[in-house]
Enzyme design. Structure first.
Site, PDB file in Angstrom:
ATOM      1  N   SER A  81      -2.315  -0.557  -5.781  1.00  0.00           N
ATOM      2  CA  SER A  81      -1.049  -1.608  -5.981  1.00  0.00           C
ATOM      3  C   SER A  81      -1.727  -2.989  -6.089  1.00  0.00           C
ATOM      4  O   SER A  81      -2.204  -3.673  -5.112  1.00  0.00           O
ATOM      5  CB  SER A  81      -0.129  -1.360  -4.795  1.00  0.00           C
ATOM      6  OG  SER A  81       0.803  -2.405  -4.708  1.00  0.00           O
ATOM      7  N   HIS A  88       0.061   0.039 -10.006  1.00  0.00           N
ATOM      8  CA  HIS A  88       1.426  -0.019  -9.668  1.00  0.00           C
ATOM      9  C   HIS A  88       1.688  -1.434  -9.766  1.00  0.00           C
ATOM     10  O   HIS A  88       0.866  -2.231  -8.802  1.00  0.00           O
ATOM     11  CB  HIS A  88       1.428   0.792  -8.041  1.00  0.00           C
ATOM     12  CG  HIS A  88       2.548   0.710  -7.681  1.00  0.00           C
ATOM     13  ND1 HIS A  88       3.679   1.611  -8.116  1.00  0.00           N
ATOM     14  CD2 HIS A  88       3.294  -0.039  -6.615  1.00  0.00           C
ATOM     15  CE1 HIS A  88       4.576   1.521  -7.000  1.00  0.00           C
ATOM     16  NE2 HIS A  88       4.435   0.312  -6.231  1.00  0.00           N
ATOM     17  N   ASP A 146       4.495  -4.222  -8.156  1.00  0.00           N
ATOM     18  CA  ASP A 146       5.701  -4.545  -7.443  1.00  0.00           C
ATOM     19  C   ASP A 146       6.437  -5.703  -7.800  1.00  0.00           C
ATOM     20  O   ASP A 146       5.680  -6.848  -7.646  1.00  0.00           O
ATOM     21  CB  ASP A 146       5.258  -4.635  -6.003  1.00  0.00           C
ATOM     22  CG  ASP A 146       4.715  -3.149  -5.409  1.00  0.00           C
ATOM     23  OD1 ASP A 146       5.356  -2.340  -5.525  1.00  0.00           O
ATOM     24  OD2 ASP A 146       3.602  -3.321  -4.846  1.00  0.00           O
ATOM     25  N   MET A 195       9.543  -8.090  -6.817  1.00  0.00           N
ATOM     26  CA  MET A 195      10.377  -8.275  -5.686  1.00  0.00           C
ATOM     27  C   MET A 195      11.116  -9.692  -5.844  1.00  0.00           C
ATOM     28  O   MET A 195      10.592 -10.830  -6.603  1.00  0.00           O
ATOM     29  CB  MET A 195       9.535  -8.572  -4.515  1.00  0.00           C
ATOM     30  CG  MET A 195       8.595  -7.430  -4.038  1.00  0.00           C
ATOM     31  SD  MET A 195       7.899  -7.965  -2.628  1.00  0.00           S
ATOM     32  CE  MET A 195       6.721  -6.366  -2.540  1.00  0.00           C
ATOM     33  N   HIS A 226       7.327  -0.920 -10.279  1.00  0.00           N
ATOM     34  CA  HIS A 226       8.249  -0.713  -9.259  1.00  0.00           C
ATOM     35  C   HIS A 226       9.337  -1.844  -8.995  1.00  0.00           C
ATOM     36  O   HIS A 226       8.675  -2.918  -8.564  1.00  0.00           O
ATOM     37  CB  HIS A 226       7.510  -0.266  -7.916  1.00  0.00           C
ATOM     38  CG  HIS A 226       8.462  -0.146  -6.685  1.00  0.00           C
ATOM     39  ND1 HIS A 226       7.738  -0.180  -5.536  1.00  0.00           N
ATOM     40  CD2 HIS A 226       9.559  -0.026  -6.412  1.00  0.00           C
ATOM     41  CE1 HIS A 226       8.567   0.046  -4.261  1.00  0.00           C
ATOM     42  NE2 HIS A 226       9.845   0.274  -5.185  1.00  0.00           N
ATOM     43  N   MET A 236      11.878  -3.898  -7.090  1.00  0.00           N
ATOM     44  CA  MET A 236      12.702  -3.828  -5.786  1.00  0.00           C
ATOM     45  C   MET A 236      13.648  -5.073  -5.859  1.00  0.00           C
ATOM     46  O   MET A 236      13.343  -6.142  -5.465  1.00  0.00           O
ATOM     47  CB  MET A 236      11.713  -4.191  -4.601  1.00  0.00           C
ATOM     48  CG  MET A 236      11.024  -2.772  -4.216  1.00  0.00           C
ATOM     49  SD  MET A 236       9.382  -3.425  -3.204  1.00  0.00           S
ATOM     50  CE  MET A 236       8.344  -3.562  -4.756  1.00  0.00           C
ATOM     51  N   MET A 241       9.389   5.808  -0.437  1.00  0.00           N
ATOM     52  CA  MET A 241       8.724   4.708   0.411  1.00  0.00           C
ATOM     53  C   MET A 241       8.310   5.214   1.760  1.00  0.00           C
ATOM     54  O   MET A 241       9.095   5.699   2.469  1.00  0.00           O
ATOM     55  CB  MET A 241       9.673   3.348   0.313  1.00  0.00           C
ATOM     56  CG  MET A 241      10.264   2.668  -0.706  1.00  0.00           C
ATOM     57  SD  MET A 241       8.601   2.261  -1.802  1.00  0.00           S
ATOM     58  CE  MET A 241       7.927   0.996  -0.727  1.00  0.00           C
ATOM     59  N   PHE A 295       6.556  -5.969   1.796  1.00  0.00           N
ATOM     60  CA  PHE A 295       5.340  -6.306   2.009  1.00  0.00           C
ATOM     61  C   PHE A 295       4.171  -5.168   2.131  1.00  0.00           C
ATOM     62  O   PHE A 295       4.427  -4.148   2.381  1.00  0.00           O
ATOM     63  CB  PHE A 295       5.144  -7.087   3.557  1.00  0.00           C
ATOM     64  CG  PHE A 295       6.267  -8.282   3.496  1.00  0.00           C
ATOM     65  CD1 PHE A 295       5.741  -9.302   3.268  1.00  0.00           C
ATOM     66  CD2 PHE A 295       7.386  -7.886   4.073  1.00  0.00           C
ATOM     67  CE1 PHE A 295       6.706 -10.334   3.275  1.00  0.00           C
ATOM     68  CE2 PHE A 295       8.414  -9.114   4.180  1.00  0.00           C
ATOM     69  CZ  PHE A 295       8.067 -10.481   3.743  1.00  0.00           C
ATOM     70  N   GLY A 342       0.462  -3.802   3.597  1.00  0.00           N
ATOM     71  CA  GLY A 342      -0.136  -3.711   4.807  1.00  0.00           C
ATOM     72  C   GLY A 342       0.573  -3.325   5.900  1.00  0.00           C
ATOM     73  O   GLY A 342       0.401  -3.686   7.054  1.00  0.00           O
ATOM     74  N   ASP A 396       4.449   5.422  -1.582  1.00  0.00           N
ATOM     75  CA  ASP A 396       4.063   3.834  -1.621  1.00  0.00           C
ATOM     76  C   ASP A 396       4.227   3.303  -0.381  1.00  0.00           C
ATOM     77  O   ASP A 396       5.670   3.365   0.222  1.00  0.00           O
ATOM     78  CB  ASP A 396       4.886   3.527  -2.726  1.00  0.00           C
ATOM     79  CG  ASP A 396       4.701   1.967  -3.001  1.00  0.00           C
ATOM     80  OD1 ASP A 396       3.629   1.500  -2.595  1.00  0.00           O
ATOM     81  OD2 ASP A 396       5.525   1.177  -3.635  1.00  0.00           O
ATOM     82  N   GLY A 397       3.174   2.902   0.237  1.00  0.00           N
ATOM     83  CA  GLY A 397       3.425   1.816   1.445  1.00  0.00           C
ATOM     84  C   GLY A 397       2.283   2.387   2.488  1.00  0.00           C
ATOM     85  O   GLY A 397       2.659   3.345   3.147  1.00  0.00           O
ATOM     86  N   GLY A 398       1.495   1.680   2.849  1.00  0.00           N
ATOM     87  CA  GLY A 398       0.685   1.937   3.991  1.00  0.00           C
ATOM     88  C   GLY A 398      -0.297   3.121   3.902  1.00  0.00           C
ATOM     89  O   GLY A 398      -0.747   3.472   4.950  1.00  0.00           O
ATOM     90  N   GLY A 456      -2.320   0.061  -1.828  1.00  0.00           N
ATOM     91  CA  GLY A 456      -2.761  -1.464  -2.026  1.00  0.00           C
ATOM     92  C   GLY A 456      -3.755  -1.963  -1.121  1.00  0.00           C
ATOM     93  O   GLY A 456      -4.843  -2.039  -1.494  1.00  0.00           O
TER      94      GLY A 456
HETATM   95  C1  DX5 Z   1       5.686  -2.390  -0.811  1.00  0.00           C
HETATM   96  C2  DX5 Z   1       5.280  -2.272  -2.042  1.00  0.00           C
HETATM   97  C3  DX5 Z   1       4.087  -1.546  -2.130  1.00  0.00           C
HETATM   98  C4  DX5 Z   1       2.842  -2.135  -1.484  1.00  0.00           C
HETATM   99  C5  DX5 Z   1       1.851  -1.149  -0.928  1.00  0.00           C
HETATM  100  O1  DX5 Z   1       6.862  -3.131  -0.570  1.00  0.00           O
HETATM  101  O2  DX5 Z   1       6.041  -1.502  -2.660  1.00  0.00           O
HETATM  102  O3  DX5 Z   1       3.697  -1.003  -3.398  1.00  0.00           O
HETATM  103  O4  DX5 Z   1       2.145  -2.942  -2.551  1.00  0.00           O
HETATM  104  O5  DX5 Z   1       0.899  -1.819  -0.185  1.00  0.00           O
HETATM  105  P1  DX5 Z   1      -0.038  -1.233   0.783  1.00  0.00           P
HETATM  106  O6  DX5 Z   1      -0.818  -0.052   0.419  1.00  0.00           O
HETATM  107  O7  DX5 Z   1      -0.570  -2.446   1.398  1.00  0.00           O
HETATM  108  O8  DX5 Z   1       1.258  -0.968   1.900  1.00  0.00           O
HETATM  109 ZN    ZN Z   2       5.674  -0.513  -4.814  1.00  0.00          ZN
END
Ligand code: DX5
Ligand code: ZN
Length: 226
Positions: free
Chosen positions: A10, A35, A37, A39, A68, A70, A139, A145, A147, A177-179, A199
């Site tokens: 990401s 990927h 993102d 926003m 993606h 959002m 998700m 965000f 991290g 996706d996420g963490g 990411g």
């Molecule tokens: C979160 C994003 C993710 C994000 C993942 O809102 O949709 O794609 O970049 O990042 P990490 O892997 O750092 O959680």
């Molecule tokens: Zn994403």
């Protein structure tokens, strides 16, 4: 049926003054997907980048662009991201708009579509879309965000949808996706995940660490034969 697995870095976790470098790093690592993102500061409490950035990045790479959205009104931004060179556009289920129509619009442009649900959105809300989508994104954090901490409970929804996919012989891909970090790989594989977005964990590793992370997920099946 064994589907190909991809780890999708990401780019949100890259240095935004040098996104091109983050893209090249994934490209040179041999990744197939990236990927991206998007926003809007409404659907999620953060802003990232828009179609111009995606279009400029597109010129330097043939990686599969997994975009993606959002956004509170994703249906208004489908065309600009198609023109920018997205290979797949995923849109959230939570805001109100004509989801089916938006998914059909993405497909009609000849690219892949995806539907995304947040950690608190139940799996059964996906049922009306299963035959229409190329990808379902779960998700594993509340979006906005990078991290954040991976929410394990989401994997039971992925597993539930994977069971239906097997039973009904459907073909969509399952993405989380996420963490995500290397310690989640096994649980994700057990839940039927095909695309792992990472990411922070990906970009903070060195080259060898990134290769190990990708191998763990993409080539796990080889271990069965060794
Ligand atoms: C979160 C994003 C993710 C994000 C993942 O809102 O949709 O794609 O970049 O990042 P990490 O892997 O750092 O959680
Ligand atoms: Zn994403």
């Amino acid at each position: 049926m064994r589907r190909e697995k991809f780890l999708a870095p990401s780019i949100l976790a890259g240095n935004h003054a040098k996104l091109h470098d983050s893209l090249m790093l994934a490209d040179q690592d041999g990744r197939k997907w990236i990927h991206l993102d998007i926003m809007d500061g409404h659907f999620v409490p953060n802003l990232s980048f828009g179609p111009q950035t995606v279009s400029d990045l597109r010129k330097s790479s043939s990686l599969f662009f997994d975009v993606h959205l959002m956004l509170q009104q994703p249906d208004r931004y489908i065309e600009p991201f198609i023109e920018a060179g997205a290979d797949l556009i995923s849109i959230h289920l939570e805001p109100e708009y004509d989801h089916s129509r938006a998914l059909a619009k993405i497909s009609a442009a000849g690219i892949q579509n995806g539907i995304v649900i947040n950690p608190d959105t139940p799996a059964h809300s996906l049922l009306p879309y299963l035959e229409q989508v190329d990808l379902i994104l779960f998700m594993t954090v509340n979006p906005g965000f990078g991290g954040q901490k991976f929410i394990y409970e989401v994997l039971s929804k992925a597993k539930e949808i994977d069971e239906i996919r097997k039973k009904e012989n459907l073909n969509f891909l399952i993405e989380v996706d996420g963490g995500v970090n290397p310690e989640h790989v096994k649980s994700c594989l057990n839940a039927g995940v095909d695309i792992l977005v990472a990411g922070t964990a990906y970009y903070k590793l060195d080259k060898l660490g990134r290769k190990h992370f990708a191998d763990l997920f993409e080539n796990a099946y080889l271990k069965d034969f060794l």
